[in-house]
Design a protein around this motif. Structure first.
Motif, PDB file in Angstrom:
ATOM      1  N   ARG A  74       0.819  -1.218   0.000  1.00  0.00           N
ATOM      2  CA  ARG A  74       0.000   0.000   0.000  1.00  0.00           C
ATOM      3  C   ARG A  74       0.852   1.267   0.000  1.00  0.00           C
ATOM      4  N   THR A  75       1.880   1.293  -0.843  1.00  0.00           N
ATOM      5  CA  THR A  75       2.731   2.483  -0.949  1.00  0.00           C
ATOM      6  C   THR A  75       2.944   2.864  -2.417  1.00  0.00           C
ATOM      7  N   ILE A  76       3.120   4.159  -2.628  1.00  0.00           N
ATOM      8  CA  ILE A  76       3.498   4.691  -3.941  1.00  0.00           C
ATOM      9  C   ILE A  76       4.731   5.556  -3.722  1.00  0.00           C
ATOM     10  N   GLN A  77       5.817   5.251  -4.410  1.00  0.00           N
ATOM     11  CA  GLN A  77       7.038   6.054  -4.298  1.00  0.00           C
ATOM     12  C   GLN A  77       7.123   6.999  -5.487  1.00  0.00           C
ATOM     13  N   VAL A  78       7.420   8.261  -5.178  1.00  0.00           N
ATOM     14  CA  VAL A  78       7.524   9.285  -6.228  1.00  0.00           C
ATOM     15  C   VAL A  78       8.787  10.109  -6.021  1.00  0.00           C
ATOM     16  N   ARG A  79       9.206  10.769  -7.097  1.00  0.00           N
ATOM     17  CA  ARG A  79      10.309  11.732  -7.026  1.00  0.00           C
ATOM     18  C   ARG A  79       9.816  13.083  -7.529  1.00  0.00           C
ATOM     19  N   GLY A  80      10.358  14.128  -6.944  1.00  0.00           N
ATOM     20  CA  GLY A  80      10.035  15.475  -7.374  1.00  0.00           C
ATOM     21  C   GLY A  80      10.914  16.458  -6.630  1.00  0.00           C
ATOM     22  N   ASN A  81      10.926  17.711  -7.052  1.00  0.00           N
ATOM     23  CA  ASN A  81      11.718  18.698  -6.340  1.00  0.00           C
ATOM     24  C   ASN A  81      10.892  19.340  -5.216  1.00  0.00           C
ATOM     25  N   VAL A  82      11.558  20.153  -4.423  1.00  0.00           N
ATOM     26  CA  VAL A  82      10.898  20.772  -3.280  1.00  0.00           C
ATOM     27  C   VAL A  82       9.708  21.612  -3.723  1.00  0.00           C
ATOM     28  N   GLU A  83       9.872  22.352  -4.813  1.00  0.00           N
ATOM     29  CA  GLU A  83       8.790  23.220  -5.274  1.00  0.00           C
ATOM     30  C   GLU A  83       7.535  22.411  -5.610  1.00  0.00           C
ATOM     31  N   THR A  84       7.724  21.266  -6.242  1.00  0.00           N
ATOM     32  CA  THR A  84       6.587  20.410  -6.582  1.00  0.00           C
ATOM     33  C   THR A  84       5.885  19.928  -5.319  1.00  0.00           C
ATOM     34  N   ALA A  85       6.673  19.489  -4.330  1.00  0.00           N
ATOM     35  CA  ALA A  85       6.101  18.995  -3.078  1.00  0.00           C
ATOM     36  C   ALA A  85       5.368  20.099  -2.331  1.00  0.00           C
ATOM     37  N   GLU A  86       5.951  21.307  -2.296  1.00  0.00           N
ATOM     38  CA  GLU A  86       5.309  22.422  -1.591  1.00  0.00           C
ATOM     39  C   GLU A  86       3.973  22.774  -2.234  1.00  0.00           C
ATOM     40  N   ARG A  87       3.949  22.767  -3.561  1.00  0.00           N
ATOM     41  CA  ARG A  87       2.705  23.113  -4.259  1.00  0.00           C
ATOM     42  C   ARG A  87       1.651  22.021  -4.075  1.00  0.00           C
ATOM     43  N   ALA A  88       2.055  20.757  -4.207  1.00  0.00           N
ATOM     44  CA  ALA A  88       1.096  19.652  -4.140  1.00  0.00           C
ATOM     45  C   ALA A  88       0.514  19.483  -2.744  1.00  0.00           C
ATOM     46  N   PHE A  89       1.333  19.698  -1.729  1.00  0.00           N
ATOM     47  CA  PHE A  89       0.903  19.410  -0.355  1.00  0.00           C
ATOM     48  C   PHE A  89       0.704  20.661   0.494  1.00  0.00           C
ATOM     49  N   SER A  90       0.687  21.823  -0.161  1.00  0.00           N
ATOM     50  CA  SER A  90       0.375  23.088   0.520  1.00  0.00           C
ATOM     51  C   SER A  90       1.194  23.259   1.794  1.00  0.00           C
ATOM     52  N   THR A  91       2.485  23.096   1.679  1.00  0.00           N
ATOM     53  CA  THR A  91       3.363  23.261   2.822  1.00  0.00           C
ATOM     54  C   THR A  91       4.632  23.965   2.377  1.00  0.00           C
ATOM     55  N   THR A  92       5.490  24.256   3.320  1.00  0.00           N
ATOM     56  CA  THR A  92       6.786  24.871   3.036  1.00  0.00           C
ATOM     57  C   THR A  92       7.871  23.985   3.616  1.00  0.00           C
ATOM     58  N   VAL A  93       8.898  23.722   2.804  1.00  0.00           N
ATOM     59  CA  VAL A  93      10.024  22.908   3.256  1.00  0.00           C
ATOM     60  C   VAL A  93      11.224  23.822   3.449  1.00  0.00           C
ATOM     61  N   MET A  94      11.770  23.840   4.671  1.00  0.00           N
ATOM     62  CA  MET A  94      12.915  24.679   4.978  1.00  0.00           C
ATOM     63  C   MET A  94      14.132  23.802   5.236  1.00  0.00           C
ATOM     64  N   ALA A  95      15.282  24.260   4.785  1.00  0.00           N
ATOM     65  CA  ALA A  95      16.530  23.512   4.956  1.00  0.00           C
ATOM     66  C   ALA A  95      17.519  24.330   5.764  1.00  0.00           C
ATOM     67  N   GLU A  96      18.256  23.648   6.627  1.00  0.00           N
ATOM     68  CA  GLU A  96      19.335  24.266   7.380  1.00  0.00           C
ATOM     69  C   GLU A  96      20.467  23.248   7.466  1.00  0.00           C
ATOM     70  N   GLY A  97      21.522  23.536   6.733  1.00  0.00           N
ATOM     71  CA  GLY A  97      22.603  22.557   6.658  1.00  0.00           C
ATOM     72  C   GLY A  97      22.104  21.314   5.939  1.00  0.00           C
ATOM     73  N   ALA A  98      22.358  20.146   6.541  1.00  0.00           N
ATOM     74  CA  ALA A  98      21.919  18.888   5.942  1.00  0.00           C
ATOM     75  C   ALA A  98      20.488  18.550   6.316  1.00  0.00           C
ATOM     76  N   SER A  99      19.888  19.314   7.227  1.00  0.00           N
ATOM     77  CA  SER A  99      18.536  19.007   7.690  1.00  0.00           C
ATOM     78  C   SER A  99      17.506  19.793   6.889  1.00  0.00           C
ATOM     79  N   TYR A 100      16.362  19.186   6.653  1.00  0.00           N
ATOM     80  CA  TYR A 100      15.239  19.886   6.035  1.00  0.00           C
ATOM     81  C   TYR A 100      13.955  19.380   6.669  1.00  0.00           C
ATOM     82  N   VAL A 101      12.948  20.257   6.715  1.00  0.00           N
ATOM     83  CA  VAL A 101      11.726  19.924   7.418  1.00  0.00           C
ATOM     84  C   VAL A 101      10.569  20.704   6.817  1.00  0.00           C
TER      85      VAL A 101
END
Length: 820
Positions: A74-101
């Protein structure tokens, strides 16, 4: 920045799933221990092909590349860039060093509520680590590559009364035979019960490969007969290599062998622990699964997704054991400064172990005891036992699973409307154990390891011995039976060994104290394996009822062809409103909503089941609030259904009442009480077709006629005394039988035998027994129970056999024998 995401899909028909789980553990049900295959589970409860394709097409439309679809997992694996993910899931992804959230919870369109339950990969501020794996550095040289069989201090040996375990290279600890002796598994092993044979197995879920020579050295060092084979499974197609968690893999393999040397072990090894867990469930190969890891920093929805896997495992007859952790009540929390899990500063129970579909395993500790050179360090032999709750044993109350499982009852169980852990415990610290270890590519024997990472595979292996004792390769979730045996008041002869001392306060966090009955340090405690196997095999059997999961999700499905835009819905909680020609208001859990405008012809079905009794008042359970205008004709027990060309299929989880009126235009309203909800609305221009049919024939009388329940007669037992004479200690006497009969031919009332319980060193002889738990004796019918005497000490002994059923009396048989 590129992202690789895993979309986890939920299960459908959740109420039916929970009912099946209850029926599979109920001897009175036609579904008792009728386990599903992974394919059968997918067909009955997994998302449909249409639903999977619907999600996949939406992801493609949002700009993602679909990498793979795992329908069983019951899983679907996808690839995309941060902009695609932010638009699709109405969120913001922030990165600091190697960490992102992601700074806010991801959102999805309302039609995916319950269909998409988790999105993994939007952050890397979480971790999985071994739930225990603690070692006390020995004071002397602690390793070697060769040695003879271990010296057993747990045998009565006057020449070495002070040795508390095996000695290796100057260090002292337990080997597998010491564990078997302490927990009284030796009689089972001596009788030929060393666990289920191939093709059954114990799965140990891991994130590191290991040195096979270390297991080979361990086996040759501690076993006279080599244990069953170890077969690696690599869910990702290849080995992830050896990592710092290698010792966990070795400990899990070797100590599942310790309690079930006759059962093969299948390590499931993947770089991502989730893949190992998922594959061990969706393969459906092994009857037991051991997970000695703990997650920190994961979202609530992540654990929801894991729980659906564990529910699937239970329907397939797989018994899942998860370590409660080695940080006491403090548990673990994520430290972003170093990207790992650290000891918590407030109560943090393992939410993976808190799934209501697994057995959570805590830890104990003890010091072997001797008296004039004679060993008394066997579980339960000293008054109150000699084990105490380990101060690092994880435990507490779940913050996610906020419905108490129906089986989690009994003295000491908190009335907190939530899942409490652990369920059981076993040795996790002193006197420690030896393992076969990897010293830079060279196999060695190493002291002194422990942790709930030790207790968990011990329980997983032991479950395979319980399976043989029960004549069932698959047992499913053990908790209903564990709690039922404990609640039957059998601390002496049921094998439950209550742990009365110790607490799990840690890192300045106030924990819980062990005490009589259930506690959040050791659960019900540990077990005398021989006694518990007898109690488990012969009853008392639970009669479970379906429990609505705290994480039960409503399934909303649709097949629209939108031409407009849509703004997603947060996956935590939701109240979605769809407006069309027919009006439906859907209340879901853990997914909030959006406003969407689309021109479409959607399809919608909302189903509620209502039961009317005499007053035509119907009770419906639903996780939706659906308002539909329809013309209905009704019968007293009605199942009205409305279908319209609109979007919403909901799994019931809340209760509402309504009044059905015969041949009338009626409004059906179900109003649940959701948790963590936010509200939004979606408007669609559509051309729905709505049909609703209901038929009721209410009866005017509001007061039911009294029902007279016949009282069963007294059960007759002959003889009421058995004498076995002199029997050597460690031996088993010849079987004697007692006959149970229902003599009442006049009243014609059957007697149902629920279970029988032994006090003393006596046990059932299956070969001479024709009665079975939940046997019904009609008037004039008889059955027999075979009884044997199994003394472990010398001298005269007495005991009792008690029959539990619905008979009007409480008969028992006096048992006597002498050990020599």
């Amino acid at each position: 920045m590129p992202l690789k995401l895993t979309i986890v899909l939920g299960v459908r028909n959740r109420a039916a799933l929970e009912q099946l789980l209850a029926d599979q553990q109920n001897p009175a049900s036609s579904q008792y221990r009728k386990w599903l295959t992974p394919k059968e589970f997918a067909n009955r409860f997994g998302p449909s092909d249409q639903q999977v394709n619907f999600v996949k097409d939406w992801l493609k439309g949002e700009g993602f590349d679909v990498v793979s679809v795992n329908r069983l997992g019951r899983t679907i694996q996808v690839r995309g860039n941060v902009e695609t993910a932010e638009r699709a899931f109405s969120t913001t992804v922030m990165a600091e060093g190697a960490s992102y959230v992601n700074t806010t919870d991801p959102s999805i369109p309302a039609q995916f509520d319950g269909l998409i339950v988790s999105i993994m990969g939007l952050d890397n501020t979480h971790a999985a680590m071994p739930a225990g794996l603690h070692r006390l550095a020995p004071p002397a040289s602690h390793s070697s590559t060769q040695r003879g069989l271990e010296t057993f201090a747990l045998a009565d040996n006057a020449n070495s009364p002070s040795m508390p375990g095996a000695t290796e290279g100057g260090s002292t600890a337990f080997g597998p035979a010491d564990v078997e002796r302490f927990y009284d598994e030796t009689p089972l092993l001596s009788a030929g019960n060393s666990g289920t044979a191939s093709p059954d197995c114990v799965a140990v879920d891991e994130d590191s490969d290991y040195l096979p020579a270390a297991v080979t050295l361990y086996d040759s060092t501690f076993f006279k007969v080599a244990p069953a084979a170890v077969t690696n499974v690599y869910p990702d197609g290849s080995s992830p290599g050896v990592t710092a968690d290698e010792v966990e893999t070795l400990l899990d393999i070797e100590y599942s062998q310790a309690t079930a040397p006759g059962t093969p072990v299948h390590p499931y090894i993947a770089g991502d622990l989730y893949d190992s867990i998922s594959q061990s469930v969706t393969d459906g190969t092994c009857g037991a699964i051991s997970v000695s890891y703990i997650y920190c920093g994961e979202s609530l929805s992540f654990f929801d997704g894991l729980d659906t896997l564990f529910a699937q495992a239970a329907t397939q007859g797989q018994s899942v054991f998860i370590a409660s952790g080695d940080w006491g009540a403090a548990g673990l929390q994520y430290d972003s400064s170093n990207g790992t899990c650290v000891t918590g500063t407030m109560r943090n129970p393992s939410e993976m172990a808190a799934s209501p579909h697994v057995t959570a395993v805590g830890g104990t500790t003890f010091s072997p005891q001797y008296n004039l050179g004679n060993d008394i360090s066997m579980v339960g032999m000293a008054p109150g036992g000699i084990e105490s709750g380990w101060d690092a044993s994880g435990g507490g109350v779940s913050e996610i699973f906020l419905t108490k499982p129906t089986w989690q009852t009994g003295p000491g169980v908190p009335a907190d409307n939530a899942r409490d852990i652990p369920d059981v415990a076993m040795m996790a610290w002193a006197p420690y154990v030896f393992i076969g270890a990897d010293n830079n590519g060279t196999a060695i024997i190493q002291c002194c390891w422990g942790g709930t990472s030790l207790a968990t595979p011990l329980w997983a292996g032991y479950s395979r011995v319980l399976a043989v004792a029960s004549d069932n390769t698959r047992l499913g979730l053990l908790n209903p039976m564990i709690y039922n045996v404990a609640n039957a008041g059998l601390p002496e002869d049921g094998g439950i060994e209550d742990v009365l001392s110790g607490n799990n306060s840690d890192n300045g966090v106030t924990g819980y104290s062990a005490g009589a009955g259930y506690d959040q340090v050791t659960g019900w405690g540990s077990v005398d394996m021989d006694e518990f196997a007898a109690a488990f095999a012969s009853g008392p059997h639970p009669t479970p009822t379906a429990t609505t999961s705290a994480t039960a999700t409503s399934t909303a499905t649709a097949t629209p062809s939108p031409t407009g835009t849509s703004t997603g819905v947060p996956t935590r909680t939701a109240t979605a409103t769809a407006t069309a020609t027919s009006v439906a208001t859907v209340t879901a859990t853990r997914t909030a909503t959006v406003t969407a405008t689309a021109t479409s012809t959607p399809t919608s079905s909302a189903t509620s089941t209502a039961t009317a009794t005499r007053t035509a008042t119907q009770t419906a359970t639903a996780s939706v609030t659906a308002t539909a205008t329809a013309t209905a004709t009704g019968t007293g027990s009605a199942t009205p259904s409305a279908s319209a060309t609109s979007t919403a299929t909901a799994s019931p989880t809340a209760t509402a009442t309504r009044t059905a009126t015969q041949t009338a235009t009626s409004t059906a309203t179900a109003t649940p009480t959701p948790t963590r909800t936010t509200t939004a609305s979606a408007t669609a221009t559509s051309t729905p077709t709505s049909t609703a049919t209901a038929t009721t024939t209410p009866t005017a009388s509001a007061t039911p006629d009294p029902v007279v329940t016949p009282v069963p007669s007294a059960l007759k037992i002959t003889p009421d005394k058995l004498k076995f004479g002199m029997v050597g200690t460690g031996a088993t006497s010849s079987a004697q039988t007692v006959t149970l009969s229902n003599p009442n031919k006049k009243k014609q009332v059957p007697i149902t035998l629920k279970s029988w319980n032994f006090i003393g060193e006596f046990a059932v002889s299956q070969g001479q027994t024709t009665c079975a738990p939940f046997t019904t004796l009609n008037p004039g019918q008889k059955c027999k129970i075979g009884v044997v005497f199994k003394p472990t000490t010398t001298g005269a002994q007495s005991g009792k056999l008690t029959i539990v059923g619905n008979q009007s009396n409480h008969p028992s048989v006096t048992l006597k024998g002498t050990g020599k």
